[in-house]
Scaffold this motif. Structure first.
Motif, short mmCIF file in Angstrom:
data_model
loop_
_atom_site.label_atom_id
_atom_site.label_comp_id
_atom_site.label_asym_id
_atom_site.label_seq_id
_atom_site.Cartn_x
_atom_site.Cartn_y
_atom_site.Cartn_z
N LEU A 211 -10.39 8.39 -3.84
CA LEU A 211 -9.14 8.83 -3.19
C LEU A 211 -8.88 8.01 -1.93
O LEU A 211 -7.77 7.53 -1.70
N PHE A 212 -9.94 7.82 -1.14
CA PHE A 212 -9.83 7.05 0.12
C PHE A 212 -9.30 5.64 -0.14
O PHE A 212 -8.43 5.14 0.59
N GLU A 213 -9.80 4.99 -1.19
CA GLU A 213 -9.35 3.62 -1.50
C GLU A 213 -7.88 3.58 -1.87
O GLU A 213 -7.25 2.53 -1.82
N ASN A 214 -7.34 4.73 -2.23
CA ASN A 214 -5.92 4.80 -2.56
C ASN A 214 -5.11 5.48 -1.47
O ASN A 214 -4.02 6.01 -1.73
N ASN A 215 -5.67 5.44 -0.24
CA ASN A 215 -4.96 5.96 0.93
C ASN A 215 -4.68 7.46 0.84
O ASN A 215 -3.64 7.93 1.30
N ILE A 216 -5.63 8.18 0.24
CA ILE A 216 -5.50 9.63 0.11
C ILE A 216 -6.68 10.28 0.83
O ILE A 216 -7.84 9.96 0.55
N GLU A 217 -6.36 11.17 1.77
CA GLU A 217 -7.41 11.83 2.55
C GLU A 217 -7.99 13.03 1.78
O GLU A 217 -7.25 13.85 1.25
N MET B 83 0.85 -1.21 0.00
CA MET B 83 0.00 0.00 0.00
C MET B 83 0.88 1.25 0.00
O MET B 83 1.86 1.32 0.74
N ASN B 84 0.52 2.21 -0.83
CA ASN B 84 1.22 3.50 -0.81
C ASN B 84 1.04 4.19 0.54
O ASN B 84 0.04 3.97 1.22
N SER B 85 2.00 5.03 0.91
CA SER B 85 1.87 5.73 2.19
C SER B 85 0.72 6.72 2.14
O SER B 85 0.32 7.18 1.07
N LYS B 86 0.19 7.06 3.32
CA LYS B 86 -0.99 7.92 3.42
C LYS B 86 -0.67 9.35 2.98
O LYS B 86 0.34 9.92 3.38
N ILE B 87 -1.54 9.90 2.18
CA ILE B 87 -1.45 11.33 1.83
C ILE B 87 -2.54 12.06 2.61
O ILE B 87 -3.72 11.76 2.48
N TRP B 88 -2.11 13.05 3.42
CA TRP B 88 -3.03 13.77 4.30
C TRP B 88 -3.54 15.02 3.64
O TRP B 88 -2.92 15.58 2.74
#
Ligand code: PLP
Length: 378
Positions: A313-319, A1-6
């Motif tokens: 976006l959420f499914e790709n770890n992007i807030e 998983m890619n790291s979280k983007i806040w």
């Protein structure tokens, strides 16, 4: 998983560490000290030099003190922009007063001067002239302050300017945070600069700022023992937090440039996507673009909605996050009066805040753009 983007995370500049170290080295680990004075001076200079500043433990506390100093209490009504964070409105309840909410207009998404004046006339007719008007500069976009302060002046109602999201924004060079009877700033972790948590009260009237410092440190009268003739609060900023703030002030101009650059990149990539709109600056208005936002007209966007985009976006770890849910739609304020016509309701339905932090890398932004392009098929 890619790291979280806040959406918007703290971004230290480098000098914060030294300021905090200095506080430890000199044992100024207290809610007063040289960094508190220094941070207040830095803020006053940044705001043009004519302002008095008290740094406090939060923006919410600053609003609370502003209402206390205007002697607002249980029989009073206070007007507040409906579309905002709940912290703009909650302090009205802290002093026992009743909030009345006003809709937004479409040019800035902030309080609509027409509904504001309608509401003032309506409440005066009921013998309930509002005791203050709380105006917010959402996402960094200045409110229509000329019109608002003219109306407020005509009816002699103080304006409390909630500039929590708008440090560095201005109208024709006049800084947000200098246009109210009193103004507040926030340095919470997600704001354009942060002290980990904190806020400030700003006014050109020194009496308010002196009084706020007194009230914020438990309202101790001048006596060798502890003596009190006012109810006090524990709202002062610590010298440690203020040290972080001094470091952040060194990088504030570059943070504003970066946030504006991120907004421009969203516009460049998606300004032409079907149904998508970005909020432009009215002539003379300068937004710090604290958060980049867009609205999606679902009738024109080929089936894309703000919720569909948010989930992609959420499914790709992007807030990302819907725009502020207006206060007149909040369960806790459901019995309050509201003047308006669904402008803020529609913005909430169709609007989304996008990742906007000044510490986003080009790579992070590419990841966001890729998901957005796939969602819009654009
Ligand atoms: C963040 C914020 C506040 C509250 O500031 P705190 O320092 O978190 O208490 C108030 N109003 C608005 C519009 C905000 O965004």
């Amino acid at each position: 998983m890619n790291s979280k983007i806040w959406l918007s995370s703290p971004h230290m500049g480098g000098a914060e560490h030294q300021f905090v170290q200095e506080a430890f080295d000199t044992n100024w680990v207290a809610p007063l000290g040289p960094h508190v004075d220094g941070f207040e001076k830095d803020l006053s200079d940044f705001l043009g030099g004519n302002q008095h500043v008290a740094v406090l433990s939060s923006g919410t506390g600053a609003l609370h003190l502003a209402l206390v100093m205007l002697n607002i209490g249980p029989t009073d009504e206070v007007f507040c922009q409906s579309m905002t964070f709940s912290a703009s409105a909650n302090p009205i309840k802290y002093v026992g007063a009743t909030p009345v909410f006003i809709d937004s207009e479409k040019d800035t998404w902030n309080i609509d001067p027409n509904y504001l004046e309608d509401a003032i006339k309506n409440r005066i007719a009921d013998g309930k002239k509002p005791k203050a008007i709380i105006v917010v500069h959402l996402y960094g976009m200045p409110a229509k302050m000329k019109e608002i302060t003219e109306i407020a002046g005509k009816y002699e109602i103080p304006v409390i300017e909630d500039a929590a999201e708008a440090l560095g924004s201005h109208i024709n060079g006049q800084m947000c945070g200098t246009m109210g009877t009193m103004s507040i700033l926030s340095f919470n972790g997600n704001k354009i600069i942060t002290t980990s948590g904190g806020g400030a009260l700003v006014s050109s009237d020194k009496q308010y700022i002196d009084m706020s410092k007194f009230l914020a440190t438990q309202a101790r009268d001048d006596a060798p023992h502890y003596q009190h003739s006012h109810i006090g609060y524990n709202y002062r900023m610590s010298n440690i937090s203020a040290g972080i703030g001094r470091g952040q002030m060194q990088v504030l101009p570059s943070r504003i440039n970066k946030r504006r650059d991120i907004f421009d990149q969203y516009v460049t990539h998606f300004g032409g996507a079907p149904g998508v709109s970005f909020l432009e600056e009215p002539k003379g208005f300068f937004s710090n673009r604290w958060l980049s936002t867009l609205t999606i007209d679902p009738l024109k966007a080929n089936g894309v909605t703000r919720e569909k985009l948010r989930l992609a976006l959420f499914e790709n770890n992007i807030e990302s996050r819907p725009l502020w849910k207006p206060m007149h739609l909040q369960p806790v304020f459901k019995n309050c009066l509201f003047f308006g016509n669904n402008v803020s309701d529609k913005l909430f339905e169709n609007g989304l805040c996008l990742p906007s932090g000044s510490n986003l890398s080009d790579n992070d932004l590419e990841r966001v753009f890729t998901i957005m392009k796939a969602t819009f098929r654009f």
